[in-house]
Design an enzyme around this catalytic site. Sequence first.
Site, PDB file in Angstrom:
ATOM      1  N   LYS A  60       0.869  -1.188   0.000  1.00  0.00           N
ATOM      2  CA  LYS A  60       0.000   0.000   0.000  1.00  0.00           C
ATOM      3  C   LYS A  60       0.895   1.224   0.000  1.00  0.00           C
ATOM      4  CE  LYS A  60      -4.426   0.958   0.180  1.00  0.00           C
ATOM      5  NZ  LYS A  60      -5.580   0.113  -0.223  1.00  0.00           N
TER       6      LYS A  60
ATOM      7  N   ASP B 202      -7.020   4.196  -4.533  1.00  0.00           N
ATOM      8  CA  ASP B 202      -7.693   4.061  -3.234  1.00  0.00           C
ATOM      9  C   ASP B 202      -8.320   5.440  -2.986  1.00  0.00           C
ATOM     10  OD1 ASP B 202      -7.797   2.020  -0.783  1.00  0.00           O
ATOM     11  OD2 ASP B 202      -7.518   3.986   0.110  1.00  0.00           O
TER      12      ASP B 202
ATOM     13  N   THR C  83     -14.974  -3.126  -7.234  1.00  0.00           N
ATOM     14  CA  THR C  83     -15.049  -3.214  -5.769  1.00  0.00           C
ATOM     15  C   THR C  83     -16.506  -3.168  -5.313  1.00  0.00           C
ATOM     16  OG1 THR C  83     -12.932  -2.070  -5.703  1.00  0.00           O
ATOM     17  CG2 THR C  83     -14.095  -2.322  -3.626  1.00  0.00           C
TER      18      THR C  83
HETATM   19  P1  NDP Z   1     -12.977   7.645  -3.119  1.00  0.00           P
HETATM   20  O1  NDP Z   1     -11.916   8.632  -2.881  1.00  0.00           O
HETATM   21  O2  NDP Z   1     -13.502   7.417  -4.480  1.00  0.00           O
HETATM   22  O3  NDP Z   1     -14.232   7.945  -2.182  1.00  0.00           O
HETATM   23  C1  NDP Z   1     -14.092   8.016  -0.808  1.00  0.00           C
HETATM   24  C2  NDP Z   1     -15.435   8.371  -0.199  1.00  0.00           C
HETATM   25  O4  NDP Z   1     -15.367   8.234   1.219  1.00  0.00           O
HETATM   26  C3  NDP Z   1     -15.814   9.814  -0.464  1.00  0.00           C
HETATM   27  O5  NDP Z   1     -17.211   9.924  -0.485  1.00  0.00           O
HETATM   28  C4  NDP Z   1     -15.201  10.528   0.727  1.00  0.00           C
HETATM   29  O6  NDP Z   1     -15.783  11.772   1.023  1.00  0.00           O
HETATM   30  C5  NDP Z   1     -15.490   9.527   1.830  1.00  0.00           C
HETATM   31  N1  NDP Z   1     -14.490   9.648   2.891  1.00  0.00           N
HETATM   32  C6  NDP Z   1     -13.156   9.497   2.766  1.00  0.00           C
HETATM   33  N2  NDP Z   1     -12.545   9.706   3.933  1.00  0.00           N
HETATM   34  C7  NDP Z   1     -13.530  10.021   4.816  1.00  0.00           C
HETATM   35  C8  NDP Z   1     -13.528  10.338   6.177  1.00  0.00           C
HETATM   36  N3  NDP Z   1     -12.384  10.422   6.880  1.00  0.00           N
HETATM   37  N4  NDP Z   1     -14.738  10.574   6.779  1.00  0.00           N
HETATM   38  C9  NDP Z   1     -15.891  10.508   6.071  1.00  0.00           C
HETATM   39  N5  NDP Z   1     -15.941  10.206   4.758  1.00  0.00           N
HETATM   40  C10 NDP Z   1     -14.775   9.965   4.152  1.00  0.00           C
HETATM   41  O7  NDP Z   1     -12.410   6.277  -2.507  1.00  0.00           O
HETATM   42  P2  NDP Z   1     -12.919   4.781  -2.740  1.00  0.00           P
HETATM   43  O8  NDP Z   1     -14.377   4.745  -2.969  1.00  0.00           O
HETATM   44  O9  NDP Z   1     -11.999   4.159  -3.706  1.00  0.00           O
HETATM   45  O10 NDP Z   1     -12.574   4.134  -1.312  1.00  0.00           O
HETATM   46  C11 NDP Z   1     -13.531   4.033  -0.267  1.00  0.00           C
HETATM   47  C12 NDP Z   1     -13.092   2.937   0.705  1.00  0.00           C
HETATM   48  O11 NDP Z   1     -13.026   1.693   0.016  1.00  0.00           O
HETATM   49  C13 NDP Z   1     -11.708   3.139   1.322  1.00  0.00           C
HETATM   50  O12 NDP Z   1     -11.735   2.610   2.638  1.00  0.00           O
HETATM   51  C14 NDP Z   1     -10.800   2.269   0.457  1.00  0.00           C
HETATM   52  O13 NDP Z   1      -9.656   1.853   1.152  1.00  0.00           O
HETATM   53  C15 NDP Z   1     -11.742   1.099   0.194  1.00  0.00           C
HETATM   54  N6  NDP Z   1     -11.435   0.275  -0.976  1.00  0.00           N
HETATM   55  C16 NDP Z   1     -11.307   0.815  -2.219  1.00  0.00           C
HETATM   56  C17 NDP Z   1     -11.056   0.002  -3.310  1.00  0.00           C
HETATM   57  C18 NDP Z   1     -11.004   0.533  -4.693  1.00  0.00           C
HETATM   58  O14 NDP Z   1     -10.876  -0.267  -5.622  1.00  0.00           O
HETATM   59  N7  NDP Z   1     -11.108   1.833  -4.917  1.00  0.00           N
HETATM   60  C19 NDP Z   1     -10.845  -1.443  -3.139  1.00  0.00           C
HETATM   61  C20 NDP Z   1     -11.073  -1.922  -1.804  1.00  0.00           C
HETATM   62  C21 NDP Z   1     -11.331  -1.074  -0.772  1.00  0.00           C
HETATM   63  P3  NDP Z   1     -15.057  13.155   0.569  1.00  0.00           P
HETATM   64  O15 NDP Z   1     -15.423  13.341  -0.873  1.00  0.00           O
HETATM   65  O16 NDP Z   1     -15.650  14.178   1.467  1.00  0.00           O
HETATM   66  O17 NDP Z   1     -13.587  12.974   0.768  1.00  0.00           O
HETATM   67  O1  2IT Z   2      -7.938  -1.644  -0.785  1.00  0.00           O
HETATM   68  C1  2IT Z   2      -7.838  -2.140  -1.924  1.00  0.00           C
HETATM   69  O2  2IT Z   2      -7.936  -3.350  -2.111  1.00  0.00           O
HETATM   70  C2  2IT Z   2      -7.619  -1.235  -3.055  1.00  0.00           C
HETATM   71  N1  2IT Z   2      -7.564  -0.024  -2.865  1.00  0.00           N
HETATM   72  C3  2IT Z   2      -7.435  -1.782  -4.446  1.00  0.00           C
HETATM   73  C4  2IT Z   2      -6.025  -2.229  -4.664  1.00  0.00           C
HETATM   74  C5  2IT Z   2      -5.681  -2.663  -6.071  1.00  0.00           C
HETATM   75  O3  2IT Z   2      -4.502  -2.969  -6.255  1.00  0.00           O
HETATM   76  O4  2IT Z   2      -6.542  -2.708  -6.947  1.00  0.00           O
END
Ligand code: NDP
Ligand code: 2IT
Length: 448
Positions: A126, A166, A209
């Site tokens: 990461k 992420d 995801t």
């Molecule tokens: P994005 O940046 O696309 O979206 C994040 C969302 O979560 C936004 O709506 C953001 O709001 C909100 N958010 C972030 N931090 C906070 C916080 N501290 N408090 C409240 N709301 C918050 O990210 P992703 O959708 O990609 O990721 C979301 C989650 O999923 C994370 O935990 C990530 O690790 C996990 N994840 C992502 C994967 C992927 O493929 N993208 C794979 C597996 C897990 P704002 O716009 O206000 O920042």
């Molecule tokens: O938390 C996660 O699994 C991710 N942000 C995706 C990682 C990846 O390599 O696609």
Amino acid sequence: MSYVEEVYEGLVAKHPNEPEFLEAAKRVLESIEPAVTAHEEAYRKAALLERLVEPERIITFRVPWTDDNGVNHVNLGYRVQFNSAIGPYKGGLRFRGNVNQSILKFLGFEQIFKNSLTGLPIGGGKGGSDFDPKGRSDAEVMRFCQSFMTELVKYIGPDEDVPAGDIGVGGREIGYLYGQYKRITNRYEGVLTGKGLSYGGSLARTEATGYGLVYITNEVVKGAGKSLEGKTIVISGSGNVAQYAIQKAQQLGAKVVTCSDSNGYVYDPDGIKLDVVFDIKQGHRGRIREYVEKVPTAQYFEGQKPWGVKCDIALPCATQNEINGEDAKKLIANGCWCVCEGANMPSDEDAVNAYEEAREKSGFLYMPAKAANAGGVGVSALEMSQNSERLSWTFEEVDQKLQAMMVGIYEKVSKAAKEYGHEGDFVVGANIAGFEKVADAMMAQGLV
Ligand code: NDP
Ligand code: 2IT
């Protein structure tokens, strides 16, 4: 003191200022204990757990860049290369103001077991930066990404370490990072995943995801003799994961009534209108409060989280520790009977204890992040395969593989839980099933 307790105590002594990492390590170590006990002598001799909890290496660097007003800034950049026993390091990059080594170590540690659960040959890593793209112009984000990659390029490669997105790192950022990698190395190769479709990305990676989360939720719900059809779902976040979780949940007949960002949440009793969310978030990187301007029958709650809303199922898709013990109790008291995690470690320890109590009392269903959100990195691994063979698969092909992967993860997790006498405990199941393959590979490869 048991072996896992000893290792955890050692970790606390070495890294007292890394609360998120210690929390993740504690929860994994506790739940793999039955699998460790079965091989305790051999594992101790090989210092297996001591090695498992320390990253192979952590790279930290400065990232200087200039904003649109000509002001210079310096952010911190990181890559935690945690474990390469079963494949090249694989995991996302997070760009957000609160990013630090503890958060990236927790995410990298979780990634080891998640990636193992996918069944594909990817190790755990990461990275990221305390840079926040929110409110920055495209030109500023590009200059930042170029500077970040100018340093990161030394440590990554398609057979070495393959970053992805992420929080704060989506298609725009991956494009700029890839462009700079190519410019420096002169190589056109699968060094990042989540790439655009015109330059080596995989169909269905954007959706993976969120879709994967709903596919496994469907298995969990079916396993309890129920169905998603007509169920009320509460979702947090409105980013990549949340958007496609909403889409797939709606396609399977559920009604999603909330989504959020870090400013507050929206409640739409008639069901979230995804075209409005897409327009706000993908159209102009706006705030979720704008939703109620377009849909006046919905309500916006500034500064609040959606866990007080009555629902059957909750899918947290924003960030770590967004559900605390109180929130979990509120959810359960309002009739919620299932939580599946899209975000990484969104439920804190008290919340997980509350789910556990409810599971024993009334069969509450809880699928932890490393199993529930593995579809994203799983399709990233499929993107790597396509890049290696210089082919592109159709959306349907990738989506089918994703569905099969999520069904397979559900089965592996259920089976491991049962095998170790914890039937229905998906936390124990996910940790043990993820751990076993990594432990086996580490034992086979000697003291490295
Ligand atoms: P994005 O940046 O696309 O979206 C994040 C969302 O979560 C936004 O709506 C953001 O709001 C909100 N958010 C972030 N931090 C906070 C916080 N501290 N408090 C409240 N709301 C918050 O990210 P992703 O959708 O990609 O990721 C979301 C989650 O999923 C994370 O935990 C990530 O690790 C996990 N994840 C992502 C994967 C992927 O493929 N993208 C794979 C597996 C897990 P704002 O716009 O206000 O920042
Ligand atoms: O938390 C996660 O699994 C991710 N942000 C995706 C990682 C990846 O390599 O696609």
